[in-house]
Design an enzyme around this catalytic site. Structure first.
Site, PDB file in Angstrom:
ATOM      1  NE  ARG A   1      -0.032   6.277   6.186  1.00 57.90           N
ATOM      2  CZ  ARG A   1      -1.045   6.930   6.695  1.00 57.90           C
ATOM      3  NH1 ARG A   1      -1.311   8.169   6.282  1.00 57.90           N
ATOM      4  NH2 ARG A   1      -1.804   6.372   7.609  1.00 57.90           N
ATOM      5  CB  CYS A   2       8.175   6.174   1.532  1.00 61.60           C
ATOM      6  SG  CYS A   2       9.430   6.694   0.337  1.00 61.60           S
ATOM      7  N   GLY A   3       7.114   5.215  -1.352  1.00 56.22           N
ATOM      8  CA  GLY A   3       7.310   4.244  -2.418  1.00 56.22           C
ATOM      9  C   GLY A   3       8.522   3.355  -2.188  1.00 56.22           C
ATOM     10  CE1 TYR A   4      13.074   4.642  -4.431  1.00 59.25           C
ATOM     11  CE2 TYR A   4      12.357   6.716  -3.470  1.00 59.25           C
ATOM     12  CZ  TYR A   4      12.880   6.007  -4.525  1.00 59.25           C
ATOM     13  OH  TYR A   4      13.199   6.655  -5.699  1.00 59.25           O
ATOM     14  CB  THR A   5       7.666   1.641   2.555  1.00 57.68           C
ATOM     15  OG1 THR A   5       7.469   3.038   2.817  1.00 57.68           O
ATOM     16  CG2 THR A   5       7.385   0.862   3.823  1.00 57.68           C
TER      17      THR A   5
END
Length: 178
Positions: A56-60
């Site tokens: 659930r990360c912007g970098y996923t």
């Protein structure tokens, strides 16, 4: 003169103890996401990219580029090792949910560990070693921080979350080590 020699001897002895051999990445192991043991020693002589990951990360979306890197370089002595962590409150799932998410959304086939801590007092021993071996640059500041282990088992380089695994800078660093 005798006192000086004794003092020099003491400092020589203690400096070796303090700055002595911190070992290598090959001294560490993880539990895989499936509960098996991943011994880093099985990757001796290969370049290992250790990445703390979260769903659930912007970098996923970097999962996709990590998988591409794995597919393109695994036969050229590169290993990608995904380390799920909730240290930054972006990986709430259990191991089964994490594995399902990675396989379903990104087709991940590179090795993944169970969810662990990568920072602080509860950090996995590998991360504590990496800090000793390389310094504060080895401490993840966020998800998708990359620690690159050279063929000698030492930290060769680290990359922050913003460095995409498909970037020229990252690819060049990997190719120089392979």
């Amino acid at each position: 003169m005798k006192k000086i020699l004794i003092i020099l001897f003491m400092f020589s002895f203690f400096s070796k103890v303090i700055a002595g051999n911190n070992g290598t990445a090959y001294d560490y192991e993880f539990n895989s996401i499936d509960g098996e043991i991943i011994k880093l020693s099985q990757y001796r002589g290969k370049v290992i990219v250790v990445v703390n990951v979260a769903s659930r990360c912007g970098y996923t979306p970097q999962y996709e580029d990590l998988q591409t890197l794995w597919s393109e370089y695994k036969d050229k002595n590169l290993v990608i090792l995904g380390i799920p962590t909730n240290n930054f409150r972006q990986e709430p799932g259990n191991n089964k949910e994490i594995k399902n998410f990675c396989e379903t959304n990104f087709g991940i086939t590179f090795p993944m560990t169970e969810k662990i801590s990568v920072i602080g007092n509860n950090a996995h021993p590998f991360y504590k070693w990496a800090r000793k071996d390389y310094g504060i640059g080895a401490i993840p500041k966020w998800n998708f921080h990359k620690i690159v282990i050279g063929k000698d088992g030492k930290v060769a380089e680290t990359f922050s979350s913003i460095t995409n695994p498909s970037s020229k800078k990252f690819i060049k660093a990997i190719e120089n080590l392979i």
